[in-house]
Write an enzyme that holds these catalytic residues in place. Structure first.
Site, PDB file in Angstrom:
ATOM      1  N   HIS A  34       0.864  -1.186   0.000  1.00 21.29           N
ATOM      2  CA  HIS A  34       0.000   0.000   0.000  1.00 21.29           C
ATOM      3  C   HIS A  34       0.898   1.233   0.000  1.00 21.29           C
ATOM      4  O   HIS A  34       2.133   1.118  -0.048  1.00 21.29           O
ATOM      5  CB  HIS A  34      -0.954  -0.033   1.196  1.00 21.29           C
ATOM      6  CG  HIS A  34      -0.256  -0.277   2.510  1.00 21.29           C
ATOM      7  ND1 HIS A  34       0.649   0.609   3.046  1.00 21.29           N
ATOM      8  CD2 HIS A  34      -0.316  -1.318   3.382  1.00 21.29           C
ATOM      9  CE1 HIS A  34       1.095   0.147   4.199  1.00 21.29           C
ATOM     10  NE2 HIS A  34       0.534  -1.032   4.412  1.00 21.29           N
ATOM     11  N   HIS A  37       4.027   1.372   2.317  1.00 21.70           N
ATOM     12  CA  HIS A  37       5.233   0.695   1.814  1.00 21.70           C
ATOM     13  C   HIS A  37       5.917   1.549   0.731  1.00 21.70           C
ATOM     14  O   HIS A  37       7.137   1.664   0.708  1.00 21.70           O
ATOM     15  CB  HIS A  37       4.868  -0.653   1.174  1.00 21.70           C
ATOM     16  CG  HIS A  37       4.248  -1.648   2.102  1.00 21.70           C
ATOM     17  ND1 HIS A  37       2.948  -2.061   1.984  1.00 21.70           N
ATOM     18  CD2 HIS A  37       4.766  -2.335   3.154  1.00 21.70           C
ATOM     19  CE1 HIS A  37       2.685  -2.969   2.916  1.00 21.70           C
ATOM     20  NE2 HIS A  37       3.763  -3.147   3.642  1.00 21.70           N
ATOM     21  N   GLN A  61       7.716 -15.564  12.011  1.00 23.35           N
ATOM     22  CA  GLN A  61       7.320 -14.452  12.882  1.00 23.35           C
ATOM     23  C   GLN A  61       5.822 -14.462  13.186  1.00 23.35           C
ATOM     24  O   GLN A  61       5.328 -13.615  13.927  1.00 23.35           O
ATOM     25  CB  GLN A  61       7.743 -13.100  12.279  1.00 23.35           C
ATOM     26  CG  GLN A  61       6.862 -12.610  11.138  1.00 23.35           C
ATOM     27  CD  GLN A  61       7.410 -11.337  10.529  1.00 23.35           C
ATOM     28  OE1 GLN A  61       8.529 -11.306  10.018  1.00 23.35           O
ATOM     29  NE2 GLN A  61       6.639 -10.256  10.611  1.00 23.35           N
ATOM     30  N   GLY A 147       8.975   1.361   8.730  1.00 21.91           N
ATOM     31  CA  GLY A 147       7.899   2.273   9.099  1.00 21.91           C
ATOM     32  C   GLY A 147       7.773   2.430  10.603  1.00 21.91           C
ATOM     33  O   GLY A 147       7.971   1.483  11.367  1.00 21.91           O
ATOM     34  N   LYS A 149       5.050   2.842  11.996  1.00 21.96           N
ATOM     35  CA  LYS A 149       3.811   2.183  12.416  1.00 21.96           C
ATOM     36  C   LYS A 149       4.138   0.971  13.285  1.00 21.96           C
ATOM     37  O   LYS A 149       3.488   0.725  14.289  1.00 21.96           O
ATOM     38  CB  LYS A 149       2.998   1.756  11.197  1.00 21.96           C
ATOM     39  CG  LYS A 149       1.735   1.059  11.607  1.00 21.96           C
ATOM     40  CD  LYS A 149       0.901   0.665  10.437  1.00 21.96           C
ATOM     41  CE  LYS A 149      -0.040  -0.401  10.872  1.00 21.96           C
ATOM     42  NZ  LYS A 149       0.503  -1.745  10.708  1.00 21.96           N
ATOM     43  N   ASP A 150       5.159   0.219  12.875  1.00 22.20           N
ATOM     44  CA  ASP A 150       5.629  -0.928  13.670  1.00 22.20           C
ATOM     45  C   ASP A 150       6.806  -0.441  14.506  1.00 22.20           C
ATOM     46  O   ASP A 150       7.940  -0.839  14.285  1.00 22.20           O
ATOM     47  CB  ASP A 150       6.056  -2.059  12.744  1.00 22.20           C
ATOM     48  CG  ASP A 150       4.917  -2.506  11.851  1.00 22.20           C
ATOM     49  OD1 ASP A 150       4.185  -3.414  12.232  1.00 22.20           O
ATOM     50  OD2 ASP A 150       4.742  -1.903  10.763  1.00 22.20           O
ATOM     51  N   VAL A 176       1.967   6.310   7.369  1.00 26.67           N
ATOM     52  CA  VAL A 176       1.096   6.839   6.309  1.00 26.67           C
ATOM     53  C   VAL A 176      -0.330   6.396   6.625  1.00 26.67           C
ATOM     54  O   VAL A 176      -0.572   5.217   6.917  1.00 26.67           O
ATOM     55  CB  VAL A 176       1.545   6.329   4.922  1.00 26.67           C
ATOM     56  CG1 VAL A 176       0.600   6.817   3.832  1.00 26.67           C
ATOM     57  CG2 VAL A 176       2.979   6.767   4.637  1.00 26.67           C
ATOM     58  N   MET A 184      -2.509   2.888   7.416  1.00 27.32           N
ATOM     59  CA  MET A 184      -2.525   1.896   6.328  1.00 27.32           C
ATOM     60  C   MET A 184      -1.877   0.598   6.803  1.00 27.32           C
ATOM     61  O   MET A 184      -0.853   0.620   7.492  1.00 27.32           O
ATOM     62  CB  MET A 184      -1.772   2.426   5.113  1.00 27.32           C
ATOM     63  CG  MET A 184      -2.532   3.512   4.404  1.00 27.32           C
ATOM     64  SD  MET A 184      -1.749   3.896   2.825  1.00 27.32           S
ATOM     65  CE  MET A 184      -2.827   5.204   2.280  1.00 27.32           C
TER      66      MET A 184
HETATM   67  P1  AMP Z   1       4.813  -5.260   6.418  1.00 29.43           P
HETATM   68  O1  AMP Z   1       4.704  -5.582   4.969  1.00 29.43           O
HETATM   69  O2  AMP Z   1       3.504  -5.006   7.085  1.00 29.43           O
HETATM   70  O3  AMP Z   1       5.712  -6.196   7.173  1.00 29.43           O
HETATM   71  O4  AMP Z   1       5.542  -3.850   6.486  1.00 29.43           O
HETATM   72  C1  AMP Z   1       6.749  -3.625   5.821  1.00 29.43           C
HETATM   73  C2  AMP Z   1       7.277  -2.274   6.214  1.00 29.43           C
HETATM   74  O5  AMP Z   1       6.314  -1.268   5.889  1.00 29.43           O
HETATM   75  C3  AMP Z   1       7.542  -2.119   7.728  1.00 29.43           C
HETATM   76  O6  AMP Z   1       8.726  -1.373   7.916  1.00 29.43           O
HETATM   77  C4  AMP Z   1       6.332  -1.383   8.200  1.00 29.43           C
HETATM   78  O7  AMP Z   1       6.569  -0.631   9.371  1.00 29.43           O
HETATM   79  C5  AMP Z   1       6.078  -0.461   7.025  1.00 29.43           C
HETATM   80  N1  AMP Z   1       4.702   0.016   7.017  1.00 29.43           N
HETATM   81  C6  AMP Z   1       3.564  -0.733   7.095  1.00 29.43           C
HETATM   82  N2  AMP Z   1       2.480   0.068   7.133  1.00 29.43           N
HETATM   83  C7  AMP Z   1       2.940   1.351   7.089  1.00 29.43           C
HETATM   84  C8  AMP Z   1       2.316   2.629   7.094  1.00 29.43           C
HETATM   85  N3  AMP Z   1       0.998   2.771   7.168  1.00 29.43           N
HETATM   86  N4  AMP Z   1       3.102   3.725   7.035  1.00 29.43           N
HETATM   87  C9  AMP Z   1       4.457   3.602   6.970  1.00 29.43           C
HETATM   88  N5  AMP Z   1       5.108   2.430   6.953  1.00 29.43           N
HETATM   89  C10 AMP Z   1       4.363   1.314   7.012  1.00 29.43           C
END
Ligand code: AMP
Length: 289
Positions: A34, A37, A61, A147, A149-150, A176, A184
């Site tokens: 999204h 990312h 994980q 991000g 967010k995490d 974001v 997101m």
């Molecule tokens: P994921 O695919 O959920 O493991 O996330 C991959 C990366 O994208 C991680 O570093 C997350 O923190 C980041 N991420 C996920 N959602 C968001 C968001 N809404 N805003 C910014 N970064 C994000």
């Protein structure tokens, strides 16, 4: 954009980039991309000559098998989005390539993984730091983008990089959000229309706390109680956790005097969502780690 599936091939390519004098940035993801990312990719693009995005749904994980099985997988669509953002290399390995027969090593970061998601998802961060350490060895980056967010994940990775002298610049990117404030997430697709509406109470709750701190409230227990009550009243959501922590140590604070982040997790109609907000301190989340 080149797509690479084998770790050995990816490592050779990363080595070639370095030998040619190019800096490398990596953006690890689990796919179903999204705009959050893609923002990470944009930041990576500004920071390095060669941008590597990784897509790997990392089984080790997940502490919930149905969450892993149901995780959306849309490689072709994701590849097109990454290419459009100027990604140079997509590394998308299969499980067996990352964890061949006999794989038995784990990377574990103590302390900063004790609270929040770490307390509720046994083994989760061990899986994250193990795969990220491996992805770092395979993609040989100068810069890695994650991000906020995490944010506990970001802090765990910064801690790992520092402790193991990995020499990688870990960059955090602000969360974001959708126009209505929902953070997101690849998991938002699982929300029904009604649950998506209820989920907005999470962001509103965090925003309430931020404004209360701006207005002078300092007592963590007061802020937590107010946010918990609002979320329960507005959306009948019971929170998995709601803490105010020092973002560098991920330890609870009693008063919001120094850097502080309010973080929460909640199950909304079967979907687990997380979000956080910085209450005080102007640095990016976890930047002092
Ligand atoms: P994921 O695919 O959920 O493991 O996330 C991959 C990366 O994208 C991680 O570093 C997350 O923190 C980041 N991420 C996920 N959602 C968001 C968001 N809404 N805003 C910014 N970064 C994000």
């Amino acid at each position: 954009m080149d797509t690479i599936a084998l770790p050995s091939e990816m490592r050779a390519r990363a080595e070639a980039e370095r030998m040619a004098g190019r800096t490398v940035a990596v953006v690890p993801t689990m796919g179903y991309l999204h705009d959050g990312h893609l923002e990470l990719v944009r930041v990576a693009r500004e920071r390095a000559d060669t941008v590597v995005a990784t897509i790997f749904v990392n089984r080790i994980q997940f502490n919930d098998a149905s969450d892993f099985d149901g995780y959306p997988r849309t490689l072709e669509r994701d590849a097109a989005l990454l290419e459009r953002e100027g990604t140079d290399i997509l590394f998308a390995p299969e499980h067996e390539a990352m964890y061949p027969e006999g794989f038995c090593t784990r990377v574990e970061v103590d302390g900063v993984t004790d609270l929040l998601c770490g307390a509720h998802r046994p083994g989760h961060f061990r899986g994250v730091t193990t795969v990220v350490a491996k992805l770092f060895h395979v993609t040989r980056p100068h810069v890695a983008v994650f991000g906020e967010k995490d944010f506990q994940q970001l802090v765990a990775i910064r801690t790992m990089v520092r402790d193991l002298d990995m020499g990688i610049d870990v960059v955090g990117v602000p969360t974001v959000r959708e126009p209505d404030g929902l953070a997101m997430s690849s998991r938002n697709v699982h929300l029904s229309a009604a649950d998506r509406e209820r989920a907005l109470a999470l962001h509103r709750g965090l925003d309430h706390a931020r404004k209360r701190v701006e207005g002078g409230e300092r007592e963590a227990s007061t802020l937590i109680q107010e946010v918990r009550d609002r979320i329960r009243r507005e959306a009948e959501i019971e929170l998995e956790y709601l803490n105010i922590v020092d973002p560098n140590r991920i330890a609870d604070v009693e008063r919001v005097d120094g850097p502080a982040v309010m973080a929460l997790a909640a199950h909304v109609g079967g979907t687990r969502l997380i979000d956080n907000v910085r209450l005080a301190g102007s640095d990016p989340v976890g930047a002092d780690t």
